[in-house]
Design an enzyme around this catalytic site. Structure first.
Site, PDB file in Angstrom:
ATOM      1  N   GLY A  34      -3.548   2.266  -9.291  1.00  0.00           N
ATOM      2  CA  GLY A  34      -2.879   2.917  -8.171  1.00  0.00           C
ATOM      3  C   GLY A  34      -1.634   3.633  -8.653  1.00  0.00           C
ATOM      4  O   GLY A  34      -1.242   3.525  -9.822  1.00  0.00           O
ATOM      5  N   SER A  74      -3.522   3.863 -14.812  1.00  0.00           N
ATOM      6  CA  SER A  74      -4.841   4.330 -15.279  1.00  0.00           C
ATOM      7  C   SER A  74      -5.353   5.457 -14.387  1.00  0.00           C
ATOM      8  O   SER A  74      -6.298   5.281 -13.631  1.00  0.00           O
ATOM      9  CB  SER A  74      -5.848   3.174 -15.338  1.00  0.00           C
ATOM     10  OG  SER A  74      -5.805   2.375 -14.180  1.00  0.00           O
TER      11      SER A  74
END
Length: 638
Positions: free
Chosen positions: A476, A550
């Site tokens: 997130g 990520s």
């Protein structure tokens, strides 16, 4: 009916039939040339092939009549014959005036037989073009004389070279639209010759022509008196096919086991290279067992020997265990048995190729599971330069390293086409995802690293801890609450006696990824390292919690591919950009607004949210306790 046939054969029918058989045998004995036509959109590939078929007398009467009808109804030549309609057989192709699928056509002259593949020019159909090129002896590359060498011309030429073709006929088409300018033809020839030299294409035969009007197709055109070369068809008749050298070592990929009854067992396939004869000693790979050839059986008859290109069934004196996909070779000339290989690859799938993803690799009749170990580089189709890449998108060309689940006999494509060309197949859809050629077959014991199997496995380690090992991957935006949720999750699991480890993206940058920055390539490598560490910890039997932005979807999917089904649980920790910016726990948003961050991707724009996460929690309105409960439910710990 009185028993008299309704049709009586002429008295000379027998002689005519024998004459037809002789003519057929003569035709089948002619050398065969397989070639493709490729290039950019609207260069005239289909028109060229259609005109060749028509002018060489290869069309039957009904085909000529159908062409006339279709040209009147669908043609683009004002009622004149539209030769492209002979090749563009799909309804969508005829409606749009473009080639979508590869169209194969067969024709012949007194000197040669031909199989020609008309390949699509649109970039989105590059996979079809690669399919057509895979079995060809040479390529006819069309260039519109008005436009010159275009990006798709360069892309197709690189694929042609990747698939082993070193000979090109450069057909400079639509010369009538540039007034048959010799200067224009020479400029295009020089431009393409420079490209060919850079690619390693050894032969370029350039021909100025007009496919629509038939100039320089079969005979020399009066419009180009300055051109002293041969027209297209005589050039194709004269060029030799790509045949394996006579001295090549014997190779027979086993297509199937021929066992019509219990007293006969033969090994069937087409000789890929070399020669085999009755009495020869051969070796079967990968087992390495040896046998003596008792019989060589061709189509319908016994043979003393067979050479490259001939379909045969071999019968051995010995009773060996041979299976489809094995390779029969001459002893002393065995290729490398490899579990790793480096390869040049053209990527043909909508989903990008990323390290860690698993596919099926097929070489000839053999299919084995394979994994993408690394992407060495991607090739720029315009300049030929290579650059680092974390993924290969659709139609990209790059060099990759692959690991196979079992050993295969492989060879450099430059040395042996049959053992050096492969495709990658998507394991779920079974669609062809990529086509490649072997650059290096890496033999075991060559100094490369290989996985070592041990007796104690991940399941036993997890059982000793009384739990099921998992990886919880929290992704997130910065400020969404990943670290807060990860900390709370670990405390809840520890209270239940679970063995855990928390890997925080920022914390691991102080050690594991100390050498990395925040550029896209560095972010990808950071995620890859986190994934590898998490996988090792899952194999140790732990429940691993990873908290990292990520930002790239393909990177997260590559990590998922490294885990067994059910081991990887993606948790999308969702919060609006406004909420994240308001929290700004690390001051990143403020620094990004001030222009102090060179790579702010993943903070706001540039983040790719999961499409189907196992858990989706919104921290805008959901409490930490409720979010923890949702994740525990997915773990089966509720």
């Amino acid at each position: 009916m009185d028993g008299t046939p309704a049709y009586r054969l002429p008295d000379d029918e027998g002689a005519s039939r024998h004459g037809a058989h002789r003519a057929l045998r003569h035709h089948e004995a002619l050398p065969l040339l397989r070639f493709i036509t490729c290039g950019s959109v609207d260069d005239g590939k289909s028109t060229l092939i259609g005109r060749l078929l028509h002018d060489s007398g290869s069309l039957a009467l009904d085909q000529r009549e159908a062409l006339a009808r279709d040209s009147a109804r669908l043609g683009t030549q004002g009622g004149a014959l539209d030769f492209a309609l002979l090749v563009d057989g799909l309804e969508a192709e005829r409606e749009q005036g473009i080639t979508i699928d590869v169209a194969y056509r067969y024709f012949g002259t007194a000197r040669r037989r031909f199989i020609v593949a008309d390949c699509p020019g649109h970039e989105q159909y590059t996979r079809n073009m690669a399919t057509g090129a895979s079995g060809a002896d040479l390529a006819v590359v069309l260039v519109d004389a008005r436009k010159g060498v275009l990006p798709q011309t360069r892309r197709h030429s690189r694929i042609v070279r990747l698939l082993g073709l070193k000979r090109v006929v450069l057909a400079v088409n639509k010369m009538d639209l540039v007034g048959w300018s010799e200067a224009r033809f020479r400029a295009i020839h020089d431009d393409y010759r420079a490209l060919a030299q850079a690619l390693g294409i050894e032969e370029v035969h350039a021909i100025p022509l007009s496919a629509l009007h038939g100039d320089n197709l079969l005979v020399a055109s009066e419009h180009s008196p300055w051109f002293t070369g041969q027209p297209l068809l005589p050039t194709l008749e004269a060029l030799p096919a790509l045949e394996p050298p006579a001295a090549a070592a014997f190779r027979l990929p086993v297509q199937w086991i021929n066992r019509p009854h219990q007293d006969f067992r033969g090994v069937a396939g087409t000789v890929a290279a070399g020669r085999v004869a009755v009495g020869d000693t051969v070796q079967v790979l990968p087992a390495g067992t040896r046998a003596t050839v008792a019989r060589v059986i061709g189509p319908g008859r016994e043979l003393a020997a067979a050479e490259a290109g001939q379909p045969v069934t071999l019968v051995f004196h010995e009773d060996l265990d041979v299976s489809r996909g094995d390779l029969v070779v001459a002893p002393g000339s065995a290729p490398v048995l490899a579990r790793r290989l480096r390869a040049d690859l053209v990527w043909l799938d909508e989903a990008p190729l990323v390290p860690g993803r698993r596919y099926l690799l097929r070489v000839g009749p053999k299919t084995v599971p394979a994994q993408v170990v690394a992407i060495e580089h991607q090739c720029d189709i315009h300049t030929g330069a290579t650059h680092a890449a974390g993924a290969l998108p659709l139609n990209a060309i790059g060099r990759v390293e692959l690991e196979l689940e079992e050993r295969l006999p492989l060879a450099r494509f430059e040395d042996e086409r049959a053992l050096g060309a492969f495709i990658l197949i998507d394991r779920a859809s079974h669609a062809t995802a990529g086509a490649g050629t072997v650059v290096e077959a890496i033999a075991e014991g060559s100094g490369r690293a290989y996985a070592q199997a041990f007796s104690l496995g991940p399941a036993e380690r997890a059982a000793a801890k009384g739990q099921q090992a998992r990886c919880l991957w929290l992704t997130g935006l910065s400020g969404a609450g990943k670290s807060t949720l990860a900390d709370a999750l670990e405390r809840h699991l520890a209270a239940r006696g679970r063995h855990t480890m928390l890997l925080d993206g920022d914390n691991t940058r102080t050690g594991l990824s100390k050498d990395l920055g925040f550029a896209p390539g560095d972010r990808r490598e950071h995620v890859r390292r986190l994934g590898e560490v998490a996988r090792l910890m899952v194999e140790a039997g732990l429940i691993v919690i990873v908290s990292a932005i990520s930002p790239y979807r393909a990177d997260r999917e590559a990590v998922r591919a490294r885990f067994a089904p059910g081991e990887f649980i993606e948790v999308f920790v969702d919060a609006s950009p406004e909420t994240c910016a308001a929290r700004d726990p690390k001051g990143l948003y403020a620094r990004a607004r001030a222009g102090e961050l060179g790579h702010a991707i993943g903070i706001g724009t540039g983040y790719e949210p999961p499409l189907a996460p196992e858990v989706h929690v919104s921290t805008d309105a959901t409490s930490v306790e409720a979010s923890v409960a949702a994740v525990l439910a997915a773990l089966g710990e509720d």
